[in-house]
Design an enzyme around this catalytic site. Structure first.
Site, PDB file in Angstrom:
ATOM      1  N   ASP A  34      -1.056 -14.199   0.245  1.00 30.31           N
ATOM      2  CA  ASP A  34      -0.553 -15.221   1.157  1.00 30.31           C
ATOM      3  C   ASP A  34       0.252 -14.552   2.261  1.00 30.31           C
ATOM      4  OD1 ASP A  34       1.703 -14.622  -0.361  1.00 30.31           O
ATOM      5  OD2 ASP A  34       2.329 -16.702  -0.595  1.00 30.31           O
TER       6      ASP A  34
ATOM      7  N   TYR B 134       3.137 -13.197   4.917  1.00 33.63           N
ATOM      8  CA  TYR B 134       4.523 -12.779   4.778  1.00 33.63           C
ATOM      9  C   TYR B 134       5.434 -13.994   4.962  1.00 33.63           C
ATOM     10  CZ  TYR B 134       2.826  -7.965   5.382  1.00 33.63           C
ATOM     11  OH  TYR B 134       2.181  -6.766   5.248  1.00 33.63           O
TER      12      TYR B 134
ATOM     13  N   PHE C 237      -1.941  -8.582   5.586  1.00 32.65           N
ATOM     14  CA  PHE C 237      -1.175  -7.326   5.658  1.00 32.65           C
ATOM     15  C   PHE C 237      -0.594  -7.030   7.039  1.00 32.65           C
ATOM     16  CE2 PHE C 237      -3.969  -6.581   1.964  1.00 32.65           C
ATOM     17  CZ  PHE C 237      -3.012  -6.287   1.007  1.00 32.65           C
TER      18      PHE C 237
ATOM     19  N   HIS D 285      -2.820  -2.763  -5.752  1.00 28.71           N
ATOM     20  CA  HIS D 285      -2.220  -3.281  -4.521  1.00 28.71           C
ATOM     21  C   HIS D 285      -1.392  -2.174  -3.855  1.00 28.71           C
ATOM     22  CE1 HIS D 285       0.273  -5.849  -1.933  1.00 28.71           C
ATOM     23  NE2 HIS D 285      -0.685  -6.756  -2.076  1.00 28.71           N
TER      24      HIS D 285
END
Length: 236
Positions: free
Chosen positions: A78, A80, A91, A204
């Protein structure tokens, strides 16, 4: 909550969220469906309650990356949830925003893997809009979030739309590279035809997991693997 309106959602109106023509079929169907209508009602209620919701353009990834141009898909979870960070691309952070830890690790691995950062990266800072306009679909699976509340809009309906986006890319005319970093992204493998596409998996890039086994992100070599695969599939 209060703050500048330029970096947050101001209205739950999908007609104000442009997408490339090739995605219009999916978005039109979604927002007229019961799930889409429920999501919009939820967003309108949260805005009426003065919640600060990011980003200002939830569908920006679909605006910058037409489906026929997508050659790489990078999945996030989701947006930031800090003020001024989210710009509607997984990202990526808005220009002028400090680069967050996960994105720093992405740049670190990119430089380690390819020997140097490509031109314009970082450009400066952490906006990946240049990637998005050059064939990289930077797709979060949930497309809005509230300030300071990660995953606050998860399971409200966005995932139905983003699953359909992943499926459309998988069913498309040309093979692509899917980069699935972390368990959440990897849960979407069931939507991808692995026989046609290159599917790369790793932890991740978060500092909590980037160096951990079994598939450390740092050292995964995904960028060079993607480049080599593309060289072998020039029409991809």
């Amino acid at each position: 909550m209060s703050g500048s309106l330029g970096d947050q959602l101001t209205d739950a109106d999908p007609t104000a969220w442009p997408v490339a023509p090739g995605w219009c079929g999916l978005t039109d169907v979604f927002f007229t469906s019961a799930t889409g209508q429920s999501l919009l009602a939820f967003l309108r209620q949260r805005l009426a309650d003065n919640a600060v919701v990011f980003p200002p353009q939830p569908l920006r990834a679909l605006a910058l990356s037409p489906p026929e141009q997508v050659r790489v898909v990078i999945l996030g979870q989701d947006p930031y949830h800090g003020r001024g960070q989210a710009e509607g691309l997984a990202f990526s952070v808005a220009p002028g925003t400090p680069v967050p830890p996960s994105l720093r690790n992405i740049f670190k691995e990119l430089q380690r893997d390819l020997g140097t950062l490509p031109p314009k990266f970082p450009a400066p800072g952490g906006s990946l809009a240049h990637w998005a306009t050059h064939g990289v679909l930077l797709l979060n699976t949930c497309l809005t979030v509230e300030e300071g509340l990660p995953a606050s809009h998860a399971k409200r309906g966005w995932e139905v739309l983003t699953d359909a986006v992943i499926k459309q890319v998988s069913d498309g005319a040309h093979p692509v590279v899917f980069m699935l970093w972390g368990a959440h992204a990897q849960s979407k493998r069931v939507l991808i035809d692995a026989g046609r596409h290159k599917v790369l998996v790793a932890n991740h890039p978060s500092p909590l997991s980037a160096l951990r086994p079994p598939l450390p992100f740092i050292g995964c070599g995904h960028f060079s693997e993607a480049r080599a695969w593309r060289d072998l599939h020039p029409k991809a």
